[in-house]
Design a protein around this motif. Structure first.
Motif, PDB file in Angstrom:
ATOM      1  N   GLN B  57     -22.510  21.499 -17.430  1.00 56.04           N
ATOM      2  CA  GLN B  57     -23.929  21.373 -17.770  1.00 56.04           C
ATOM      3  C   GLN B  57     -24.357  22.652 -18.490  1.00 56.04           C
ATOM      4  OE1 GLN B  57     -26.402  18.706 -16.722  1.00 56.04           O
ATOM      5  NE2 GLN B  57     -24.389  17.739 -16.870  1.00 56.04           N
ATOM      6  N   VAL B  58     -25.245  22.509 -19.441  1.00 58.48           N
ATOM      7  CA  VAL B  58     -25.788  23.676 -20.138  1.00 58.48           C
ATOM      8  C   VAL B  58     -27.302  23.624 -19.973  1.00 58.48           C
ATOM      9  CG1 VAL B  58     -25.887  24.941 -22.310  1.00 58.48           C
ATOM     10  CG2 VAL B  58     -23.904  23.490 -21.817  1.00 58.48           C
ATOM     11  N   ASN B  59     -27.915  24.709 -19.515  1.00 57.99           N
ATOM     12  CA  ASN B  59     -29.365  24.675 -19.297  1.00 57.99           C
ATOM     13  C   ASN B  59     -30.135  25.093 -20.558  1.00 57.99           C
ATOM     14  OD1 ASN B  59     -29.427  27.467 -19.384  1.00 57.99           O
ATOM     15  ND2 ASN B  59     -29.737  27.741 -17.171  1.00 57.99           N
ATOM     16  N   ASP B  60     -31.451  25.103 -20.445  1.00 57.23           N
ATOM     17  CA  ASP B  60     -32.311  25.369 -21.614  1.00 57.23           C
ATOM     18  C   ASP B  60     -32.063  26.741 -22.218  1.00 57.23           C
ATOM     19  OD1 ASP B  60     -33.378  22.954 -21.159  1.00 57.23           O
ATOM     20  OD2 ASP B  60     -35.231  23.680 -20.214  1.00 57.23           O
ATOM     21  N   GLN B  61     -31.617  27.676 -21.392  1.00 64.27           N
ATOM     22  CA  GLN B  61     -31.360  29.031 -21.908  1.00 64.27           C
ATOM     23  C   GLN B  61     -29.940  29.168 -22.465  1.00 64.27           C
ATOM     24  OE1 GLN B  61     -32.587  29.540 -18.041  1.00 64.27           O
ATOM     25  NE2 GLN B  61     -34.103  28.358 -19.165  1.00 64.27           N
ATOM     26  N   GLY B  62     -29.181  28.119 -22.411  1.00 64.79           N
ATOM     27  CA  GLY B  62     -27.818  28.169 -22.946  1.00 64.79           C
ATOM     28  C   GLY B  62     -26.783  28.619 -21.932  1.00 64.79           C
ATOM     29  N   ASP B  63     -27.195  28.865 -20.682  1.00 69.57           N
ATOM     30  CA  ASP B  63     -26.216  29.220 -19.646  1.00 69.57           C
ATOM     31  C   ASP B  63     -25.420  27.969 -19.270  1.00 69.57           C
ATOM     32  OD1 ASP B  63     -27.069  31.836 -19.622  1.00 69.57           O
ATOM     33  OD2 ASP B  63     -28.504  31.515 -17.989  1.00 69.57           O
ATOM     34  N   ILE B  64     -24.144  28.195 -18.972  1.00 70.16           N
ATOM     35  CA  ILE B  64     -23.210  27.084 -18.777  1.00 70.16           C
ATOM     36  C   ILE B  64     -22.726  27.060 -17.335  1.00 70.16           C
ATOM     37  CG2 ILE B  64     -20.963  26.164 -19.501  1.00 70.16           C
ATOM     38  CD1 ILE B  64     -21.399  27.729 -22.170  1.00 70.16           C
ATOM     39  N   TYR B  65     -22.690  25.862 -16.746  1.00 70.77           N
ATOM     40  CA  TYR B  65     -22.249  25.688 -15.352  1.00 70.77           C
ATOM     41  C   TYR B  65     -21.151  24.637 -15.319  1.00 70.77           C
ATOM     42  CZ  TYR B  65     -26.313  28.498 -14.548  1.00 70.77           C
ATOM     43  OH  TYR B  65     -27.205  29.545 -14.581  1.00 70.77           O
ATOM     44  N   ILE B  66     -20.022  25.006 -14.741  1.00 66.26           N
ATOM     45  CA  ILE B  66     -18.846  24.125 -14.769  1.00 66.26           C
ATOM     46  C   ILE B  66     -18.304  23.930 -13.363  1.00 66.26           C
ATOM     47  CG2 ILE B  66     -16.468  23.911 -15.622  1.00 66.26           C
ATOM     48  CD1 ILE B  66     -17.394  25.679 -18.013  1.00 66.26           C
ATOM     49  N   ALA B  78     -18.104  27.701 -12.103  1.00 63.53           N
ATOM     50  CA  ALA B  78     -18.033  28.817 -13.062  1.00 63.53           C
ATOM     51  C   ALA B  78     -19.366  28.879 -13.801  1.00 63.53           C
ATOM     52  CB  ALA B  78     -16.883  28.602 -14.032  1.00 63.53           C
ATOM     53  N   CYS B  79     -19.981  30.063 -13.801  1.00 59.63           N
ATOM     54  CA  CYS B  79     -21.280  30.256 -14.453  1.00 59.63           C
ATOM     55  C   CYS B  79     -21.072  31.191 -15.640  1.00 59.63           C
ATOM     56  CB  CYS B  79     -22.282  30.876 -13.490  1.00 59.63           C
ATOM     57  SG  CYS B  79     -22.351  30.046 -11.885  1.00 59.63           S
ATOM     58  N   LEU B  80     -21.442  30.738 -16.827  1.00 61.92           N
ATOM     59  CA  LEU B  80     -21.114  31.465 -18.058  1.00 61.92           C
ATOM     60  C   LEU B  80     -22.368  31.807 -18.851  1.00 61.92           C
ATOM     61  CD1 LEU B  80     -18.519  29.692 -17.334  1.00 61.92           C
ATOM     62  CD2 LEU B  80     -18.072  29.637 -19.773  1.00 61.92           C
ATOM     63  N   ARG B  81     -22.401  33.021 -19.367  1.00 63.28           N
ATOM     64  CA  ARG B  81     -23.521  33.408 -20.243  1.00 63.28           C
ATOM     65  C   ARG B  81     -22.986  34.158 -21.461  1.00 63.28           C
ATOM     66  NH1 ARG B  81     -28.783  36.284 -17.747  1.00 63.28           N
ATOM     67  NH2 ARG B  81     -29.226  34.106 -17.223  1.00 63.28           N
ATOM     68  N   ASP B  82     -23.610  33.892 -22.570  1.00 60.30           N
ATOM     69  CA  ASP B  82     -23.301  34.592 -23.816  1.00 60.30           C
ATOM     70  C   ASP B  82     -24.416  35.601 -24.052  1.00 60.30           C
ATOM     71  OD1 ASP B  82     -22.909  35.398 -26.440  1.00 60.30           O
ATOM     72  OD2 ASP B  82     -23.609  33.484 -27.284  1.00 60.30           O
ATOM     73  N   THR B  83     -24.143  36.874 -23.795  1.00 59.56           N
ATOM     74  CA  THR B  83     -25.203  37.875 -23.919  1.00 59.56           C
ATOM     75  C   THR B  83     -25.275  38.473 -25.317  1.00 59.56           C
ATOM     76  OG1 THR B  83     -23.797  39.721 -23.254  1.00 59.56           O
ATOM     77  CG2 THR B  83     -24.937  38.536 -21.481  1.00 59.56           C
ATOM     78  N   THR B  84     -24.307  38.154 -26.172  1.00 62.71           N
ATOM     79  CA  THR B  84     -24.277  38.776 -27.498  1.00 62.71           C
ATOM     80  C   THR B  84     -24.547  37.783 -28.623  1.00 62.71           C
ATOM     81  OG1 THR B  84     -21.884  38.407 -27.570  1.00 62.71           O
ATOM     82  CG2 THR B  84     -22.625  40.544 -26.758  1.00 62.71           C
ATOM     83  N   ASN B  85     -24.860  36.554 -28.248  1.00 60.26           N
ATOM     84  CA  ASN B  85     -25.205  35.518 -29.230  1.00 60.26           C
ATOM     85  C   ASN B  85     -24.147  35.277 -30.296  1.00 60.26           C
ATOM     86  OD1 ASN B  85     -27.915  34.763 -28.295  1.00 60.26           O
ATOM     87  ND2 ASN B  85     -28.312  36.934 -28.680  1.00 60.26           N
ATOM     88  N   ASP B  86     -22.892  35.379 -29.870  1.00 57.32           N
ATOM     89  CA  ASP B  86     -21.824  35.009 -30.804  1.00 57.32           C
ATOM     90  C   ASP B  86     -21.202  33.678 -30.405  1.00 57.32           C
ATOM     91  OD1 ASP B  86     -20.466  35.680 -28.537  1.00 57.32           O
ATOM     92  OD2 ASP B  86     -19.030  37.028 -29.516  1.00 57.32           O
ATOM     93  N   GLY B  87     -21.786  33.038 -29.385  1.00 55.42           N
ATOM     94  CA  GLY B  87     -21.288  31.732 -28.956  1.00 55.42           C
ATOM     95  C   GLY B  87     -20.198  31.821 -27.905  1.00 55.42           C
ATOM     96  N   ARG B  88     -19.637  33.021 -27.709  1.00 57.14           N
ATOM     97  CA  ARG B  88     -18.566  33.195 -26.723  1.00 57.14           C
ATOM     98  C   ARG B  88     -19.156  33.750 -25.430  1.00 57.14           C
ATOM     99  NH1 ARG B  88     -17.649  32.907 -32.234  1.00 57.14           N
ATOM    100  NH2 ARG B  88     -15.493  32.335 -32.655  1.00 57.14           N
ATOM    101  N   ALA B  89     -18.738  33.175 -24.311  1.00 56.97           N
ATOM    102  CA  ALA B  89     -19.245  33.657 -23.025  1.00 56.97           C
ATOM    103  C   ALA B  89     -18.645  35.023 -22.723  1.00 56.97           C
ATOM    104  CB  ALA B  89     -18.886  32.667 -21.923  1.00 56.97           C
ATOM    105  N   GLN B 127     -32.044  33.870 -14.273  1.00 60.71           N
ATOM    106  CA  GLN B 127     -30.875  34.346 -13.536  1.00 60.71           C
ATOM    107  C   GLN B 127     -29.687  33.418 -13.765  1.00 60.71           C
ATOM    108  OE1 GLN B 127     -31.634  35.094  -9.401  1.00 60.71           O
ATOM    109  NE2 GLN B 127     -33.318  36.517  -9.849  1.00 60.71           N
ATOM    110  N   LEU B 128     -28.539  34.031 -13.969  1.00 63.97           N
ATOM    111  CA  LEU B 128     -27.348  33.213 -14.217  1.00 63.97           C
ATOM    112  C   LEU B 128     -26.910  32.480 -12.958  1.00 63.97           C
ATOM    113  CD1 LEU B 128     -25.011  32.279 -16.028  1.00 63.97           C
ATOM    114  CD2 LEU B 128     -23.790  34.381 -15.389  1.00 63.97           C
ATOM    115  N   LEU B 129     -26.782  33.200 -11.852  1.00 64.68           N
ATOM    116  CA  LEU B 129     -26.293  32.571 -10.625  1.00 64.68           C
ATOM    117  C   LEU B 129     -27.396  31.781  -9.950  1.00 64.68           C
ATOM    118  CD1 LEU B 129     -24.012  35.238  -8.900  1.00 64.68           C
ATOM    119  CD2 LEU B 129     -23.357  33.298 -10.325  1.00 64.68           C
ATOM    120  N   PRO B 130     -27.046  30.590  -9.421  1.00 65.05           N
ATOM    121  CA  PRO B 130     -28.025  29.849  -8.614  1.00 65.05           C
ATOM    122  C   PRO B 130     -28.377  30.668  -7.374  1.00 65.05           C
ATOM    123  CG  PRO B 130     -26.117  28.470  -9.176  1.00 65.05           C
ATOM    124  CD  PRO B 130     -25.766  29.881  -9.546  1.00 65.05           C
ATOM    125  N   HIS B 131     -29.498  30.309  -6.732  1.00 67.66           N
ATOM    126  CA  HIS B 131     -29.883  30.955  -5.479  1.00 67.66           C
ATOM    127  C   HIS B 131     -28.953  30.473  -4.371  1.00 67.66           C
ATOM    128  CE1 HIS B 131     -32.336  31.886  -1.946  1.00 67.66           C
ATOM    129  NE2 HIS B 131     -32.826  32.865  -2.697  1.00 67.66           N
TER     130      HIS B 131
END
Lengths: 152, 425
Positions: B57-66, B78-89, B127-131
């Protein structure tokens, strides 16, 4: 690409073989260059007669464990050398009782089901275990009917 | 402070470009991550080695949950975030104590379908991680050693749908044993082989006491999705195996590799798709009686009354996820059409294996408007695939990103691709 050529050649050899209606010794030699076919070669006895366990394998085991014994990742373990194949008693028990749930083979996790094959004769079970133990890279001693009968 | 400014700038830059088809800040991999795609589509590898990556699943902020099939690095998500906006987590964290397949967002919660229960975690914006406050939504789902996955989806009326596969091939008395008859009626159908409906906002629901068996006769559905435009549930069935192995007098190896079709199902309340009594023959385009129930390969019997699929796929190719596309990145013809990730076959042996691809099915309204087509291929990395172990990657999950990108997971090595449309290239 090399693989493509290789398969094309294999196909050609195969077609040649089936056209002539017999498999020459030469064809068998050609095939032995394919690592996928090594199992066939090791499963063939010196006189060219296939191991009696091979037919049992093809009928009851191949669907899940595949032609080359490589299994299915996450579901059915490979039959290449591993701690289960090495254990004769374990192999006999597996055939007689089946197995279900999570197991680890060569460090990989598999979770599925193998039905009991106790409907096979002692001879068939001994043959197929012996065949597996001398194929797919294994070089282990055969299992006898008596050993299966004793465990049954 | 400088860092925050930079981040802010990056966010603004991306949002300026959202809605346009230009992917200005993201460059695809020169080899499209090993995939072959239709013209003007490109792809990049978002992440690798995540563990057995199932649904995504990908949320509105672009964070990815697998969801992960086994715990990996201490977590089942697995919780993934791209902090540099290059498309790579570049920020990858693992969370949760359960492993499984089902994963979906609903009402600011992340729902997770482990093999025996559905849990949820509150999401905190930004926040990337769920509560950590785990709540149990559904409990008492049966433990299966075959077809264990419990995928899930939501409708727009606050209902949760969970698929429960059957721990069986065709409900034989002795599972997967030649000569064992099929049980009639099949007792497994009481708690398996169907899709159960629950309330999304209610906790500690029991499958039998609180759940509604919404549809039955589905051997195992891993791919399930709610089509919001049509307000309808869809799923795909993993069809039965081993026709030749158990009935060599009726089916040869070739027929066994080609039968039965994998089915795309339009699921309504009360639907019955016929498992274990019936299977779908794609040649004659009808459901026929299974040999465990006296069928001879042509007899229809009770199957005349069962629900047919709306589309048939090759046998054994294992549909593992379904996504109705609603993004504005891909061209018009993809709108409200279905993407389906096929895991690829294992039970066509000794025939070569097939189906390691993502397909697209155009839709008009509730039903397909054309035949299926391969959309993304090359996952296996070899051709032909003689054994499943030869396949480098196997497609398993699909998600749509906020910009309309299509994400695909692989559960062999744990790779994630992002597929984009960019006609400028």
């Amino acid at each position: 690409m090399r693989q493509f050529y290789f398969y094309s050649i294999m196909l050609f050899v195969f077609v040649l073989g089936s056209c002539s209606g017999k498999k020459s010794a030469n064809n068998n030699q050609e095939q032995s260059e394919n690592p996928k076919e090594l199992s066939d070669v090791t499963g063939t006895q010196a006189l060219g007669e296939p191991h009696p366990g091979k037919a049992v394998y093809q009928k009851y085991c191949l669907t899940c464990h595949q032609s080359d014994g490589s299994g299915v990742p996450g579901m059915f373990p490979p039959l290449s050398p591993n701690e289960w194949i090495a254990d004769k008693d374990k192999m006999i028990e597996l055939m007689l009782n089946g197995q279900s749930g999570e197991i680890t083979v060569n460090g990989e996790v598999y979770n599925s089901l193998m039905p009991a094959h106790d409907f096979l004769s002692d001879e068939q079970i001994a043959d197929v275990i012996s065949y597996v133990r001398m194929s797919f890279g294994n070089d282990l001693e055969a299992v006898s009917q008596e050993e299966v009968a004793a465990a049954r | 402070m400088k860092f925050i400014n930079l981040l802010l700038l990056a966010v603004v830059f991306v949002s300026c470009n959202s809605g346009s088809h230009k992917i200005n800040t993201i460059t695809a991999d020169s080899d499209n991550g090993g995939l072959t795609l239709p013209e003007d589509f490109c792809a990049l590898v978002v992440a690798d080695d995540l563990g057995p990556a199932r649904h995504i699943q990908v949320n509105d902020q672009g964070d990815i949950y697998i969801s992960l099939n086994r715990l990996h690095k201490g977590g089942g998500i697995a919780c993934l975030r791209d902090t540099t906006n290059d498309g790579r987590a570049d920020l990858i964290q693992y969370f949760g104590r359960h492993h499984g397949t089902g994963i979906a967002f609903w009402n600011n919660h992340l729902y997770f379908g482990s093999d025996t229960l559905v849990v949820r975690y509150p999401m905190v914006y930004g926040q990337l991680l769920p509560h950590d406050g785990e709540e149990i939504v559904v409990t008492g789902l049966p433990i299966n050693n075959q077809h264990a996955a419990k995928p899930l989806t939501f409708d727009q009326a606050g209902n949760l749908y969970v698929t429960v596969g059957a721990p069986s091939n065709a409900c034989m008395e002795q599972t997967r044993t030649k000569g064992s008859p099929g049980m009639d009626p099949c007792p497994l159908l009481e708690r398996h082989g169907g899709i159960w409906q629950f309330r999304a906002d209610q906790l500690k629901q029991d499958q039998v006491e609180d759940g509604l068996r919404y549809a039955t006769g589905i051997r195992h559905a891993v791919a399930v999705d709610w089509n919001g435009a049509e307000n309808t549930l869809y799923a795909l069935q993993h069809g039965r195996d081993q026709l030749h192995q158990f009935f060599p007098e009726l089916y040869d190896e070739k027929q066994s590799a080609e039968l039965p079709a994998e089915e795309l199902l339009l699921v309504e309340e009360g639907s019955d798709f016929g498992w274990p009594y019936c299977y779908y023959d794609p040649i004659t385009q009808q459901k026929v009686l299974g040999p465990e129930y006296g069928g001879d390969g042509t007899e229809v019997g009770v199957c005349a009354a069962k629900d047919d699929p709306i589309l048939a796929f090759p046998a054994h190719v294992a549909p593992n996820d379904l996504l109705f596309y609603t993004g504005d990145m891909f061209p018009e013809r993809y709108q409200n059409g279905a993407f389906i990730a096929f895991h690829g076959s294992w039970n066509r042996a000794p025939e070569v294996q097939e189906g390691y691809y993502v397909v697209f099915v155009p839709f008009e309204g509730k039903i397909p408007s054309g035949d299926w087509e391969i959309f993304a291929d090359g996952f296996a990395g070899v051709s032909p695939v003689n054994s499943p172990a030869d396949a480098q990657y196997r497609p398993c999950g699909l998600a749509q990103g906020p910009d309309g990108s299509l994400f695909v997971t692989d559960d062999v090595k744990g790779r994630v691709w992002r597929i984009m449309y960019n006609p400028a290239n």
